[in-house]
Scaffold this active site. Structure first.
Site, mmCIF file in Angstrom:
data_model
loop_
_atom_site.group_PDB
_atom_site.id
_atom_site.type_symbol
_atom_site.label_atom_id
_atom_site.label_comp_id
_atom_site.label_asym_id
_atom_site.label_seq_id
_atom_site.Cartn_x
_atom_site.Cartn_y
_atom_site.Cartn_z
ATOM 1 N N GLY A 144 -7.205 0.373 2.136
ATOM 2 C CA GLY A 144 -8.299 1.315 2.373
ATOM 3 C C GLY A 144 -7.994 2.253 3.520
ATOM 4 O O GLY A 144 -6.989 2.958 3.514
ATOM 5 N N GLY A 151 -4.427 4.363 3.220
ATOM 6 C CA GLY A 151 -3.418 3.923 2.262
ATOM 7 C C GLY A 151 -4.052 2.973 1.270
ATOM 8 O O GLY A 151 -4.778 2.054 1.670
ATOM 9 N N ARG A 182 0.845 -1.200 0.000
ATOM 10 C CA ARG A 182 0.000 0.000 0.000
ATOM 11 C C ARG A 182 0.877 1.246 0.000
ATOM 12 O O ARG A 182 2.098 1.184 0.206
ATOM 13 C CB ARG A 182 -0.903 0.022 1.241
ATOM 14 C CG ARG A 182 -0.128 0.106 2.549
ATOM 15 C CD ARG A 182 -1.012 0.515 3.721
ATOM 16 N NE ARG A 182 -0.316 0.391 4.994
ATOM 17 C CZ ARG A 182 0.531 1.285 5.475
ATOM 18 N NH1 ARG A 182 0.814 2.359 4.779
ATOM 19 N NH2 ARG A 182 1.103 1.115 6.657
ATOM 20 N N ILE A 240 4.457 3.986 8.142
ATOM 21 C CA ILE A 240 4.131 3.065 9.232
ATOM 22 C C ILE A 240 2.899 3.535 10.012
ATOM 23 O O ILE A 240 2.694 4.727 10.241
ATOM 24 C CB ILE A 240 5.337 2.913 10.191
ATOM 25 C CG1 ILE A 240 5.092 1.759 11.171
ATOM 26 C CG2 ILE A 240 5.638 4.219 10.913
ATOM 27 C CD1 ILE A 240 6.324 1.331 11.936
ATOM 28 N N GLY A 257 1.681 5.145 1.701
ATOM 29 C CA GLY A 257 1.785 5.617 3.074
ATOM 30 C C GLY A 257 2.969 5.013 3.815
ATOM 31 O O GLY A 257 3.766 4.261 3.257
ATOM 32 N N CYS A 309 2.495 7.367 10.462
ATOM 33 C CA CYS A 309 2.530 7.863 9.078
ATOM 34 C C CYS A 309 3.743 8.740 8.794
ATOM 35 O O CYS A 309 3.759 9.505 7.823
ATOM 36 C CB CYS A 309 1.245 8.613 8.735
ATOM 37 S SG CYS A 309 -0.227 7.587 8.930
ATOM 38 N N PHE A 362 -0.430 1.679 12.845
ATOM 39 C CA PHE A 362 -0.802 0.564 13.723
ATOM 40 C C PHE A 362 -2.230 0.135 13.445
ATOM 41 O O PHE A 362 -3.111 0.963 13.189
ATOM 42 C CB PHE A 362 -0.669 0.983 15.190
ATOM 43 C CG PHE A 362 -1.243 -0.024 16.157
ATOM 44 C CD1 PHE A 362 -0.542 -1.168 16.491
ATOM 45 C CD2 PHE A 362 -2.499 0.170 16.721
ATOM 46 C CE1 PHE A 362 -1.077 -2.104 17.361
ATOM 47 C CE2 PHE A 362 -3.046 -0.750 17.594
ATOM 48 C CZ PHE A 362 -2.329 -1.895 17.913
ATOM 49 N N HIS A 363 -2.466 -1.177 13.491
ATOM 50 C CA HIS A 363 -3.812 -1.737 13.459
ATOM 51 C C HIS A 363 -3.976 -2.621 14.684
ATOM 52 O O HIS A 363 -3.044 -3.360 15.056
ATOM 53 C CB HIS A 363 -4.045 -2.586 12.207
ATOM 54 C CG HIS A 363 -3.909 -1.812 10.933
ATOM 55 N ND1 HIS A 363 -4.604 -0.664 10.681
ATOM 56 C CD2 HIS A 363 -3.148 -2.045 9.833
ATOM 57 C CE1 HIS A 363 -4.285 -0.200 9.484
ATOM 58 N NE2 HIS A 363 -3.403 -1.020 8.942
#
Length: 394
Positions: free
Chosen positions: A301, A290, A220, A224, A222, A319, A226-227
């Site tokens: 997304g 991203g 993607r 770094i 962008g 980011c 976090f999820h």
């Protein structure tokens, strides 16, 4: 100047009324700036087909030289320029040959400029032809599983779309798979964009993993981010040509979807030019964004922080933006003293889907109802690439 020159001749009725004239002039200037930017960056950014259209457009303009024998009635508005009376005929002749495709694009550009911004630059006629999009809620899914799932689904969609003779495009009604949105929530994971592949040191990767998270480099855009739990991640797979969208307008649509979602939850948020994502202030970001586009098929997304624990973001520069931080909807709601219910992933999901439908101008329906074949493809791939126990909900 060329765009303005064509505009006064092709659209004379727009200049009969002073108010309409001023509005149209403003739209012409915006479109002119857009063209000038692409001409300047043509070698690096412009698609070869569009570059050819712009070049054809300029050739036609150069052939249509001004004739001082006929003057425009309102010299002040027309900046004192003169136009030859048979210019319409030269345009009509050119549209049949060299530059014809270009003039169709120019006309579409002006038609788009006359409608509201929420259409993402599409004409009313185009908005009437938009296909529906299905959605499927996968619940909590490992990031690697979701990544592989997106890649394989994108390959299947591209093969399905370009299955005509000599890899030509198949009509939408004859395709097996349709557009869809994957809704997921990930276990803790740090992900990085394609520009940083191989640039993060092993020590840094180990430090992030020691926090109890994974680290994954993706394709993607962008940098770094976090999820994790409490965050709604939305992965649309949309064939942009069916929706009459370019990548830039599509990204704007995703940002507007989050902005609309926040507004419905009583949170004031905006997109900031030059800083992808959605912000509740100049330094606090509530959603990261991203995307990846291959042959007009999108993947990845946006990720909206609902009740996410912000301690994970404090371990990185989200980011890659120094001096800026991430924030959750829950934090903003508490700070504002809003009385809305707690913005959990479950509560926010239907709001996101409704906002997506409004912004993109299409229906969003359960995938199993819209396209059993696409739903079956998602389920089949999940069984192949993921551990047992993943549940899907509508």
């Amino acid at each position: 100047e060329s765009v303005g020159y064509v505009s006064f001749v092709l659209f004379p009725r727009h200049f009969a009324d002073a108010e309409v004239r001023e509005k149209t002039i403003s739209q012409i200037q915006l479109f002119r700036d857009y063209l000038h930017y692409h001409i300047k960056c043509a070698k690096a950014y412009m698609h070869s087909r569009m570059r050819t259209r712009v070049q054809d457009f300029l050739k036609v303009i150069n052939r249509a030289k001004p004739d001082r024998s006929v003057a425009v009635a309102d010299k002040k508005t027309a900046t004192g320029r003169y136009f030859r009376p048979n210019f319409r005929q030269s345009v009509a002749a050119s549209s049949q040959g060299e530059g014809g495709e270009c003039f169709k694009s120019i006309a579409n550009g002006f038609a788009s400029a006359r409608i509201s911004q929420c259409t993402l630059g599409r004409t009313p006629a185009q908005l009437e032809t938009l296909p529906s999009i299905g959605y499927i809620n996968l619940g909590r899914v490992d990031y690697q599983t979701a990544l592989v799932l997106q890649k394989q689904l994108s390959r299947q969609r591209i093969s399905d779309i370009y299955a005509g003779p000599q890899n030509t495009r198949v009509e939408a009604g004859k395709r097996r798979l349709t557009d869809f949105i994957l809704l997921v929530e990930h276990p803790p994971v740090y992900t990085n964009g394609r520009r940083n592949h191989g640039k993060v040191s092993k020590d840094e990767i180990q430090r992030l993993q020691s926090l109890g998270s994974q680290y994954v480099e993706t394709n993607r855009g962008g940098e770094i981010t976090f999820h994790g739990p409490g965050q709604l991640v939305v992965y649309p797979s949309v064939y942009l040509r069916d929706h009459h969208l370019g990548t830039k307008c599509y990204v704007e649509g995703l940002e507007n979807t989050v902005v609309e979602t926040c507004a419905r939850l009583g949170v004031d948020a905006n997109a900031i030019r030059g800083f992808p994502g959605v912000w509740v202030s100049s330094t606090k970001k509530v959603a990261a964004l991203g995307t990846h586009v291959q042959k007009y098929v999108t993947s990845h997304g946006f990720a909206l922080n609902c009740t996410t624990d912000m301690k994970w973001f404090r371990q990185i520069v989200p980011c890659g933006l120094e001096g800026k931080s991430a924030v959750s909807l829950e934090q903003v709601v508490v700070q504002n003293g809003s009385c809305v219910e707690r913005p959990t992933v479950e509560a926010v999901t239907p709001v996101v889907l409704s906002s997506f439908a409004q912004v993109f101008g299409c229906q969003v329906r359960p995938l199993q109802e819209l396209s059993p074949a696409t739903f079956g493809a998602v389920q089949s791939l999940l069984q192949q690439i993921s551990p047992p126990g993943i549940q899907t909900s509508q």
